[in-house]
Every structure is written in structure tokens, then in C-alpha cells.
Design a protein around this motif. Structure first.
Motif, PDB file in Angstrom:
ATOM      1  N   GLY A 221      44.108  46.064  45.398  1.00  0.00           N
ATOM      2  CA  GLY A 221      43.326  47.220  45.800  1.00  0.00           C
ATOM      3  C   GLY A 221      41.832  46.911  45.796  1.00  0.00           C
ATOM      4  O   GLY A 221      41.395  45.821  45.392  1.00  0.00           O
ATOM      5  N   ASP A 222      41.040  47.855  46.225  1.00  0.00           N
ATOM      6  CA  ASP A 222      39.594  47.691  46.369  1.00  0.00           C
ATOM      7  C   ASP A 222      38.887  48.222  45.125  1.00  0.00           C
ATOM      8  O   ASP A 222      38.582  49.412  45.010  1.00  0.00           O
ATOM      9  N   TYR A 223      38.606  47.308  44.180  1.00  0.00           N
ATOM     10  CA  TYR A 223      37.963  47.674  42.915  1.00  0.00           C
ATOM     11  C   TYR A 223      36.819  46.708  42.626  1.00  0.00           C
ATOM     12  O   TYR A 223      36.834  45.556  43.080  1.00  0.00           O
ATOM     13  N   PRO A 224      35.841  47.115  41.850  1.00  0.00           N
ATOM     14  CA  PRO A 224      34.657  46.275  41.614  1.00  0.00           C
ATOM     15  C   PRO A 224      34.934  45.109  40.669  1.00  0.00           C
ATOM     16  O   PRO A 224      35.972  45.057  39.997  1.00  0.00           O
ATOM     17  N   TRP A 225      33.984  44.195  40.621  1.00  0.00           N
ATOM     18  CA  TRP A 225      33.985  43.063  39.690  1.00  0.00           C
ATOM     19  C   TRP A 225      32.774  43.211  38.776  1.00  0.00           C
ATOM     20  O   TRP A 225      31.755  43.764  39.182  1.00  0.00           O
ATOM     21  N   ASN A 226      32.878  42.691  37.558  1.00  0.00           N
ATOM     22  CA  ASN A 226      31.707  42.710  36.676  1.00  0.00           C
ATOM     23  C   ASN A 226      31.016  41.353  36.676  1.00  0.00           C
ATOM     24  O   ASN A 226      31.414  40.432  37.414  1.00  0.00           O
TER      25      ASN A 226
ATOM     26  N   HIS B 192      38.013  41.345  37.528  1.00  0.00           N
ATOM     27  CA  HIS B 192      38.326  42.363  38.522  1.00  0.00           C
ATOM     28  C   HIS B 192      38.694  43.638  37.766  1.00  0.00           C
ATOM     29  O   HIS B 192      39.690  43.674  37.039  1.00  0.00           O
ATOM     30  N   LEU B 193      37.904  44.676  37.938  1.00  0.00           N
ATOM     31  CA  LEU B 193      38.003  45.868  37.089  1.00  0.00           C
ATOM     32  C   LEU B 193      39.048  46.852  37.602  1.00  0.00           C
ATOM     33  O   LEU B 193      38.752  47.971  38.024  1.00  0.00           O
ATOM     34  N   TYR B 194      40.296  46.414  37.518  1.00  0.00           N
ATOM     35  CA  TYR B 194      41.401  47.309  37.858  1.00  0.00           C
ATOM     36  C   TYR B 194      41.476  48.445  36.838  1.00  0.00           C
ATOM     37  O   TYR B 194      41.130  48.267  35.658  1.00  0.00           O
ATOM     38  N   PRO B 195      41.957  49.613  37.249  1.00  0.00           N
ATOM     39  CA  PRO B 195      41.910  50.792  36.371  1.00  0.00           C
ATOM     40  C   PRO B 195      43.083  50.882  35.391  1.00  0.00           C
ATOM     41  O   PRO B 195      43.705  51.922  35.240  1.00  0.00           O
ATOM     42  N   ARG B 196      43.358  49.791  34.707  1.00  0.00           N
ATOM     43  CA  ARG B 196      44.531  49.786  33.815  1.00  0.00           C
ATOM     44  C   ARG B 196      44.328  50.718  32.626  1.00  0.00           C
ATOM     45  O   ARG B 196      45.260  51.397  32.209  1.00  0.00           O
ATOM     46  N   ARG B 197      43.117  50.730  32.073  1.00  0.00           N
ATOM     47  CA  ARG B 197      42.865  51.656  30.962  1.00  0.00           C
ATOM     48  C   ARG B 197      42.938  53.101  31.459  1.00  0.00           C
ATOM     49  O   ARG B 197      43.513  53.968  30.796  1.00  0.00           O
TER      50      ARG B 197
END
Length: 416
Positions: free
Chosen positions: A124-129, A134-139
Motif C-alpha cells: 500500500g501507499d504509506y510513508p517512510w521515516n 516503511h510505516l505500515y499502520p500495524r499499530r
């Protein structure tokens, strides 16, 4: 040391299936499917949602044949791309898509009718730090799942695809909330249960003198695969797992210096390397070599060489005390039929949903996530060696099998 065949024949994997009803392996009727809800980032052909959920809806080979004793009750999809497969699969299999995590878990009602939740925060389209995580919304996904459990007063098993987090603070938070709420929580990579070539046996309680892993591709996405493949072998050493003392990232010439100075075993490195490339002699021509170097609390030095452009697979080499030969294996990622190693990952999920108990410890994935996060932190801090008291994570491994056992096709009751 038992061969794999001898181990299987000795007890029909008794230790693995010990948490099940005594009659389940010889039941006359297949077990009744359990309901699961899916919380996913994106669903396209070949993505993790496809090769996990597709097997629930369309069978182990995704060809309409038999599959797990699970039924997909609902989906929450965070992003829809032009190549979206969630909507056509929803229509084909009459699986509703809801616009919130809570609604997916309650299937639009006022209670929790599902027996488990599969959270796939991958793609999916998520940001990187700045650490290139890759900052997937797992939390966020887990937070929504746990909040729903709390609101409706029922807890069911949860599987988190790949590593919790991926940021360490989030991984630790997810783990602690699962413990606090007594949620059966499992996570991890498909490589821990995939095909191994050649098959090797690391005895539980064996003394490991050295162990070296080889990985490839991106540091975040494939670094976790390499680390968890490595950890699922070294966790079997004497004394079980107690955690990691320090972690350091190295790159460039500093990678080869670890070999030349004897910090890392050349023999174990070479044994693993030749399973990943047809030309191991050119390894030092790798343009961007990286090394995750770390020390376990019991003194074992851990090492994962990330060699993009040279290595084409994940492998591990291990030297056992008293054995002259290095044991090495490659963790295979097969594409046909429809990424079958994910079927074995789904088998572990299926077992957890039916028994209410994790198939293997989530602490393995937590520790692996922590090593990866600390290595990527060291990378942006001038390759500094970082002390890691937060990674004093202890657990005992279990003898959970990997592909090609259990046979997904031969007996529909045995794999549970």
C-alpha cells in the motif's frame, strides 16, 4: 540427532499438536470452519492479502480445491488501488467489506461473532521515516482490534503479518497490550515455516558455536525475513532464548572487516553464501553490502549479511559444537502454486484460531523486530554500537513444523 523423517515418524509431531483435543488428528469428519475477520492495507493479485485470504476463500492452491478450516466473515480494507482485488473477491465470495475495523470484527453487529482476526499491514501507499522503515499502520490496526475487544467484552486470537511495529516503540506497545488483555497474539514471516533446501536439523538444546545469515533486497522489508529465518534456527540452542545485548549496523568495507578479523565465522558465511548465488567468488563486488551484527546475552555473535545484487535468496549457516561440517539451508520463496509457503503460515494461523493458543511464540517476532529497528537506528547514527537492554526478551522455542509438513492435501484433519 534425529533426521527430519525420524522426528516425524517418532511421535507424529506429538509435541506440535499437544494443545489439541486428543481425537482431532484421527477425527472422521473435518473440523467445522471458524470465522475470521481480516484487517488489511491493500488487496491486489500477489500481495500478502491475496496469498493469505485467497487461500481461505479459494483453497490452499487458490484453485477452488480444499483449504483451511476457516471462513472469511468480513474485511476492512485501508486503501483501494486501481488494481484492487478486494471488491471483486468480496462480491464473488459474499464477504462484506466494512468501512471501520470495529464493524469488520463485529460483522456489522453489536457483538464479536468471529473466532479470530488476521491483520495484514503490508503493501500500500504509506510513508517512510528517516531510518527507511516503511510505516505500515500495524499499530493502528492492532489498536482498533484491541479497542473493539475491550468495547464488546470478548477477546479472540490475532495474527499480525510480518513484524509488529515496524518502529520498536510500536512493536513493544502492541506486545504489552496483547499481554495485558490476554489476547492470543502471533506474528511473523512466512519464511520461518517455508521450504528449506537442504533440510537440516538443529537439535533443541544443541550448542551453536557460530551462525551466519544471508539476506538480500531492502533492509527493512527483507531484513526482517532474513532475521526471522535466522532466529527460528538459533533460538533452538542450549538455554533457549534470553535476548540480545547490543546491535550494530555496518556497511561497505566494515562488512568484510568483520569476516577478516574473525568476528564472524568465514566457514559459516561461505556455506550459507553458496546457497544464495551461483558465483560466490564475486561477493566482495557487492555494491551496497550491509551487516546486522549483534551479540546475544549468552555470548553468541549474531550476523546477517544483506547482499543485494549478489545474493538471490535467504540462507543460514550454523556450526554446532563437536560437528566438523557446517549445516546450511536456503529458505525458499516459491511462486507456484500461488506462493505455497504462505499456506504453511496460514496453517499456523488456522491452528491458533481453532485452539485459542499461539502456534509459536510471538516473542520471536518481537525480538527480531527489535534487532532490525536497532540496526536501522545504528545505521543513521554513524554505525554506532547500541546497547539494547530493551531486547532482553526471553522465550522457549517450540517444535512447530515447516513445509512440506504437514501435508496440506493428504488429510484435512491432520494439519490442525
Amino acid at each position: 540427532m534425529l533426521s527430519r523423517r525420524a522426528w516425524l515418524n517418532s511421535a507424529v509431531a506429538a509435541a506440535v499438536w499437544s494443545g489439541l483435543p486428543k481425537t482431532s488428528a484421527i477425527a472422521a469428519e473435518p473440523p467445522k470452519p471458524k470465522l475470521v475477520a481480516a484487517v488489511i492495507t491493500a488487496y491486489e493479485t500477489g500481495l500478502h492479502a491475496d496469498v493469505l485470504l485467497g487461500k481461505i476463500m479459494e483453497g490452499w492452491k487458490q484453485d477452488g480445491g480444499k483449504g483451511p478450516a476457516l471462513r472469511l466473515a468480513s474485511m476492512y480494507v485501508d486503501q483501494f488501488s486501481p488494481r484492487d482485488l478486494a471488491r471483486p473477491m468480496s462480491k464473488k465470495h459474499n464477504v462484506p467489506i466494512f468501512d471501520s475495523i470495529e464493524s469488520a470484527i463485529t460483522v456489522g453487529g453489536k457483538s464479536i461473532p468471529v473466532d479470530g482476526v488476521i491483520s495484514i499491514g503490508e503493501h500500500g501507499d504509506y510513508p517512510w521515516n528517516e531510518k527507511e522503515q516503511h510505516l505500515y499502520p500495524r499499530r493502528r490496526f492492532f489498536d482498533g482490534i484491541a479497542d473493539t475487544f475491550q468495547k464488546y467484552g470478548r477477546v479472540v486470537p490475532v495474527f499480525n503479518d510480518k513484524h509488529p511495529g515496524p518502529v520498536w516503540a510500536d512493536a513493544k506497545w502492541m506486545y504489552e497490550r496483547a499481554r495485558e488483555m490476554k489476547i492470543p497474539f502471533m506474528a511473523g514471516s512466512s519464511l520461518a515455516v517455508t521450504f528449506r533446501d537442504p533440510e537440516i536439523s538443529i537439535p533443541v538444546g544443541g550448542e551453536i558455536e557460530s551462525a551466519v545469515g544471508i539476506g538480500y533486497s531492502g533492509l527493512d522489508i527483507y531484513g526482517f525475513h532474513a532475521l526471522e529465518a535466522y532466529q527460528c534456527l538459533v533460538e533452538r540452542r542450549r538455554g533457549a532464548e534470553s535476548g540480545v545485548k547490543w546491535v550494530q549496523y555496518r556497511e561497505g568495507d566494515a562488512v568484510w572487516k568483520a569476516l577478516d578479523d574473525g568476528i564472524v565465522s568465514k566457514d559459516a558465511f561461505e556455506a550459507a553464501l553458496k546457497l544464495t548465488t551461483s558465483d560466490p567468488g564475486k561477493v566482495r563486488q557487492c555494491e551496497k553490502p550491509s551487516l546486522f551484527l549483534f551479540e546475544y546475552l549468552d555470548g553468541l555473535i549474531g550476523s546477517i549479511f544483506m547482499l543485494p545484487g549478489v545474493a538471490g535468496a535467504t540462507a543460514v549457516g550454523i556450526k554446532l559444537k563437536g560437528q566438523p561440517q557446517i549445516l546450511a539451508t536456503r529458505f525458499e520463496e516459491r511462486k507456484e502454486p500461488h506462493y505455497p509457503h504462505f499456506a504453511y503460515l496460514l496453517k499456523g494461523i488456522e491452528r491458533m484460531v481453532h485452539t485459542g493458543k499461539v502456534s509459536y511464540p510471538v516473542e520471536r517476532s518481537l525480538l527480531t523486530a527489535g534487532i532490525l529497528d536497532r540496526a536501522l537506528t545504528s545505521r543513521v547514527q554513524n554505525q554506532e554500537k547500541l546497547l539494547t537492554p530493551e531486547l532482553a526478551i526471553g522465550y522457549r522455542p517450540v517444535d512447530y513444523p515447516h513445509a512440506p509438513y504437514p501435508d496440506l492435501e493428504s488429510d484435512p484433519t491432520m494439519p490442525l
